[in-house]
Design a protein around this motif. Structure first.
Motif, PDB file in Angstrom:
ATOM      1  N   SER A 261      68.604  77.090  86.423  1.00  0.00           N
ATOM      2  CA  SER A 261      69.581  78.307  86.649  1.00  0.00           C
ATOM      3  C   SER A 261      69.583  79.424  85.851  1.00  0.00           C
ATOM      4  N   PRO A 262      70.071  80.594  86.195  1.00  0.00           N
ATOM      5  CA  PRO A 262      69.959  81.834  85.292  1.00  0.00           C
ATOM      6  C   PRO A 262      70.783  81.392  83.766  1.00  0.00           C
ATOM      7  N   ILE A 263      69.673  81.753  82.753  1.00  0.00           N
ATOM      8  CA  ILE A 263      70.439  81.381  81.450  1.00  0.00           C
ATOM      9  C   ILE A 263      71.486  82.059  81.079  1.00  0.00           C
ATOM     10  N   ALA A 264      71.891  83.024  81.465  1.00  0.00           N
ATOM     11  CA  ALA A 264      73.024  83.696  81.374  1.00  0.00           C
ATOM     12  C   ALA A 264      74.249  83.132  81.794  1.00  0.00           C
ATOM     13  N   GLN A 265      74.111  82.188  82.732  1.00  0.00           N
ATOM     14  CA  GLN A 265      75.017  81.483  83.305  1.00  0.00           C
ATOM     15  C   GLN A 265      75.244  80.260  82.795  1.00  0.00           C
ATOM     16  N   VAL A 266      74.142  79.507  82.676  1.00  0.00           N
ATOM     17  CA  VAL A 266      74.035  78.369  82.166  1.00  0.00           C
ATOM     18  C   VAL A 266      73.795  77.893  80.782  1.00  0.00           C
ATOM     19  N   PHE A 267      72.865  78.420  79.977  1.00  0.00           N
ATOM     20  CA  PHE A 267      72.506  77.939  78.830  1.00  0.00           C
ATOM     21  C   PHE A 267      73.709  78.740  77.760  1.00  0.00           C
ATOM     22  N   LEU A 268      73.572  79.937  77.889  1.00  0.00           N
ATOM     23  CA  LEU A 268      74.522  80.896  77.060  1.00  0.00           C
ATOM     24  C   LEU A 268      75.764  80.627  76.974  1.00  0.00           C
ATOM     25  N   GLY A 269      76.533  80.327  75.999  1.00  0.00           N
ATOM     26  CA  GLY A 269      77.995  79.869  76.062  1.00  0.00           C
ATOM     27  C   GLY A 269      78.365  78.721  76.440  1.00  0.00           C
ATOM     28  N   SER A 270      77.241  77.597  76.673  1.00  0.00           N
ATOM     29  CA  SER A 270      77.478  76.409  77.145  1.00  0.00           C
ATOM     30  C   SER A 270      77.728  75.535  75.684  1.00  0.00           C
ATOM     31  N   SER A 271      78.251  74.496  75.863  1.00  0.00           N
ATOM     32  CA  SER A 271      78.307  73.653  74.656  1.00  0.00           C
ATOM     33  C   SER A 271      77.011  73.228  74.089  1.00  0.00           C
ATOM     34  N   ALA A 272      75.906  73.239  74.662  1.00  0.00           N
ATOM     35  CA  ALA A 272      74.495  72.815  74.242  1.00  0.00           C
ATOM     36  C   ALA A 272      74.133  74.020  73.254  1.00  0.00           C
ATOM     37  N   THR A 273      74.504  75.384  73.705  1.00  0.00           N
ATOM     38  CA  THR A 273      74.225  76.549  72.550  1.00  0.00           C
ATOM     39  C   THR A 273      74.965  76.208  71.491  1.00  0.00           C
ATOM     40  N   LYS A 274      76.130  76.148  71.515  1.00  0.00           N
ATOM     41  CA  LYS A 274      76.973  75.805  70.274  1.00  0.00           C
ATOM     42  C   LYS A 274      76.731  74.953  69.436  1.00  0.00           C
ATOM     43  N   ILE A 275      76.177  73.608  69.882  1.00  0.00           N
ATOM     44  CA  ILE A 275      75.682  72.703  69.253  1.00  0.00           C
ATOM     45  C   ILE A 275      74.423  72.993  68.555  1.00  0.00           C
ATOM     46  N   VAL A 276      73.553  73.868  69.129  1.00  0.00           N
ATOM     47  CA  VAL A 276      72.270  74.229  68.607  1.00  0.00           C
ATOM     48  C   VAL A 276      72.617  75.270  67.446  1.00  0.00           C
ATOM     49  N   ARG A 277      73.450  76.175  67.669  1.00  0.00           N
ATOM     50  CA  ARG A 277      73.947  77.140  66.564  1.00  0.00           C
ATOM     51  C   ARG A 277      74.520  76.395  65.316  1.00  0.00           C
ATOM     52  N   HIS A 278      75.084  75.499  65.381  1.00  0.00           N
ATOM     53  CA  HIS A 278      75.720  74.850  64.468  1.00  0.00           C
ATOM     54  C   HIS A 278      75.238  73.645  63.646  1.00  0.00           C
ATOM     55  N   SER A 279      74.071  73.231  64.327  1.00  0.00           N
ATOM     56  CA  SER A 279      73.469  72.089  63.911  1.00  0.00           C
ATOM     57  C   SER A 279      73.017  72.473  62.441  1.00  0.00           C
ATOM     58  N   PRO A 280      72.863  71.362  61.523  1.00  0.00           N
ATOM     59  CA  PRO A 280      72.439  71.313  60.377  1.00  0.00           C
ATOM     60  C   PRO A 280      71.012  70.792  60.107  1.00  0.00           C
ATOM     61  N   VAL A 281      70.622  70.508  61.203  1.00  0.00           N
ATOM     62  CA  VAL A 281      69.202  69.712  61.367  1.00  0.00           C
ATOM     63  C   VAL A 281      68.320  70.424  62.537  1.00  0.00           C
ATOM     64  N   PRO A 282      67.058  70.555  62.381  1.00  0.00           N
ATOM     65  CA  PRO A 282      66.378  70.871  63.842  1.00  0.00           C
ATOM     66  C   PRO A 282      66.717  70.417  65.029  1.00  0.00           C
ATOM     67  N   VAL A 283      66.557  71.211  66.146  1.00  0.00           N
ATOM     68  CA  VAL A 283      67.089  70.518  67.484  1.00  0.00           C
ATOM     69  C   VAL A 283      65.970  70.626  68.326  1.00  0.00           C
ATOM     70  N   ALA A 284      65.879  69.902  69.425  1.00  0.00           N
ATOM     71  CA  ALA A 284      64.720  70.077  70.477  1.00  0.00           C
ATOM     72  C   ALA A 284      65.593  69.959  71.835  1.00  0.00           C
ATOM     73  N   VAL A 285      65.483  71.069  72.472  1.00  0.00           N
ATOM     74  CA  VAL A 285      66.223  71.372  73.620  1.00  0.00           C
ATOM     75  C   VAL A 285      65.448  70.974  75.072  1.00  0.00           C
ATOM     76  N   VAL A 286      65.967  69.911  75.798  1.00  0.00           N
ATOM     77  CA  VAL A 286      65.231  69.380  76.784  1.00  0.00           C
ATOM     78  C   VAL A 286      65.460  70.105  78.089  1.00  0.00           C
ATOM     79  N   PRO A 287      64.354  70.668  78.804  1.00  0.00           N
ATOM     80  CA  PRO A 287      64.785  71.153  80.264  1.00  0.00           C
ATOM     81  C   PRO A 287      65.043  70.093  81.133  1.00  0.00           C
TER      82      PRO A 287
END
Length: 288
Positions: A261-287
């Protein structure tokens, strides 16, 4: 067959977090690294440095990346190339090498120890057919060159992308012979109601916690291995929620996203993005 990791190494930004993280996982999984430094094709144009300087910049980046691999004792190759699109060059490298993951660092705008999802990283998170691992800015392996992955934590939500992420997290934990932890993160809703009925908000939050815990337990029950946690962590902010649990130096957090799906509608602004930005450890994002 030995797996391959593609590692993005910027010719301009000298943060070695992506290589450090890739080396850590490679020590645990036996993967081979393909480090790619991409010079934008227009970099030597009017008002910029000349093409010869650009070539020297690429050569210097290759030498620096090679020193990191040699010091870590990790097998791999380092390549410099010129391309109109850095994300597309990395995706082409994934296809050419049959890589199973892409590793990226964080930009200079990110605070030390935090992850910055740049525009280039955002494009890869949207279009990559393989997981994209993001290292916090300044990420280093501090326990010596033989340090590997120590634990995999999967951030779970009862949705399709999280189930896919959980499957990948289990595979990685098995390959690295490390513990798997499955948790759910949540944020308290803002209380926009009079104090005399604020108990209703707490009831809603408690019910959500019960439902989230039930979904988490069901997901864990379907795994073929022992899971070392199954907790729900809730905070007033995402930063607080992620710091409700303990983290180890060798942790990797796995989250799910959507590649359809379009990133502007699905990934950006989602809880996943917030988790990534606030994680204190490396993050692997799985499609998905």
């Amino acid at each position: 067959m030995t797996s391959t990791y593609v590692v993005g190494w910027s010719p301009f930004h000298r943060d070695s977090g992506a290589v450090e993280l890739a080396c850590r996982l490679a020590r645990s999984t036996g993967a081979r690294l393909h480090v790619l430094s991409v010079m934008p094709s227009g970099w030597g144009g009017i008002g910029r440095r000349d093409p010869e300087a650009a070539e020297r910049e690429g050569e210097r980046a290759v030498e620096e990346a090679r020193r990191h691999l040699d010091a870590a004792g990790i097998d791999g190759d380092v390549v410099a190339s010129t391309a109109r699109s850095v994300p597309q060059a990395l995706l082409d490298a994934v296809e050419e090498t049959q890589a199973v993951a892409i590793f990226l660092g964080s930009g200079s705008e990110a605070p030390i120890g935090r992850i910055d999802v740049s525009s280039k990283a955002g494009r890869l998170l949207h279009s990559s057919p393989v997981p994209v691992a993001l290292a916090p800015r300044g990420y280093r392996v501090r326990r010596g060159e033989n340090a590997g992955l120590e634990r995999v934590t999967c951030a779970f939500r009862d949705e399709a992308s999280s189930h896919t992420a959980l499957e990948r997290a289990e595979i990685l934990a098995d390959a690295a012979c490390v513990p798997l932890r499955v948790v759910t993160f949540g944020v308290e809703p803002r209380r926009m109601i009079p104090t005399e009925v604020s108990g209703d908000a707490q009831m809603v939050l408690d019910e959500w916690r019960v439902q989230a815990g039930r979904a988490l337990d069901e997901a864990i029950a379907g795994l073929d291995r022992v899971v070392h946690s199954g907790d729900v962590f809730i905070g007033r902010t995402w930063d607080e929620a992620l710091h409700e649990t303990d983290w180890q130096e060798g942790d990797l957090l796995v989250v799910g996203s959507s590649s359809t799906s379009p990133i502007a509608q699905v990934f950006l602004g989602s809880s996943a993005t917030k988790i990534v930005r606030h994680s204190p450890v490396p993050v692997a994002v799985v499609p998905r």
